[in-house]
Design a protein around this motif. Structure first.
Motif, PDB file in Angstrom:
ATOM      1  N   ASN A  38       0.845  -1.202   0.000  1.00  0.00           N
ATOM      2  CA  ASN A  38       0.000   0.000   0.000  1.00  0.00           C
ATOM      3  C   ASN A  38       0.882   1.254   0.000  1.00  0.00           C
ATOM      4  N   THR A  44      -3.254   0.470  -3.901  1.00  0.00           N
ATOM      5  CA  THR A  44      -3.984  -0.067  -2.756  1.00  0.00           C
ATOM      6  C   THR A  44      -5.321  -0.609  -3.244  1.00  0.00           C
ATOM      7  N   SER A  54      -7.441  -1.659   3.194  1.00  0.00           N
ATOM      8  CA  SER A  54      -7.346  -0.545   2.253  1.00  0.00           C
ATOM      9  C   SER A  54      -8.023   0.725   2.763  1.00  0.00           C
TER      10      SER A  54
END
Length: 194
Positions: A38, A44, A54
């Protein structure tokens, strides 16, 4: 000892369990690449095996802030700069992983839940050499970033859960305040959904 190793994680917030994982991998290779998953909003994605990974509240720190905290912790644990490097590791966009890290490395993992199993399958699908450092049941996982963020958000003691350098960096840059704010927004949204 292997020449090159790779570990990966969100490290949102880098805690002592993360350091156990990173240092266990480092003991097995001469050069360790530490991948940040991420790394940005473009890389992401949601996963059915970890639906919260997320969300904004689960990703309060920038790539740069995590980079700085890892560097500080590696220095604190006396790992020389030339023995590791930090880079993006877009696990949710596997087609991009090998643009950041070497294919001829050993990819070290710990497996504690279904999301870890999914990541293992992703790495194996890229024909990468994966070494499992340990397998644990979710209840035996120990300190997690969610736990650290929860302690910060609810004003509980958390300094003992992270390296000293991480605690100092978080406080100096008021990152605890960001985590508190994002957690409040998350709880408000949960209580009063749109």
């Amino acid at each position: 000892m292997k020449d090159i190793g790779v570990v990966h994680g969100r490290f949102q917030v880098l805690n002592l369990k993360h350091m156990e994982y990173i240092l266990a991998a480092k003991m097995r290779c001469q050069k360790l690449f530490i991948g940040l998953t991420n790394p940005d909003s473009l890389h992401t994605r949601d996963s059915v095996n970890d639906e919260n990974r997320s969300t904004r509240s689960a990703n309060p720190l920038t790539y740069y802030e995590r980079y700085e905290m890892i560097r500080g912790a590696m220095k604190e644990f006396k790992v020389p700069d030339f023995e590791y490097d930090i880079m993006p590791f877009p696990i949710n966009c596997p087609e991009h992983i090998l643009q950041y890290v070497p294919k001829n490395a050993t990819y070290y993992m710990s497996i504690c839940d279904e999301w870890d199993e999914e990541k293992y399958k992703i790495l194996r699908s890229l024909d990468l050499e994966v070494e499992i450092l340990w397998r644990k049941a979710p209840k035996d996982k120990g300190v997690t970033s969610s736990w650290v963020r929860s302690c910060i958000a609810t004003d509980q003691e958390w300094s003992h859960l992270v390296p000293k350098s991480v605690y100092q960096y978080m406080m100096e840059h008021h990152l605890n305040e960001r985590i508190e704010r994002l957690e409040k927004i998350r709880m408000d949204e949960k209580t009063f959904p749109l």
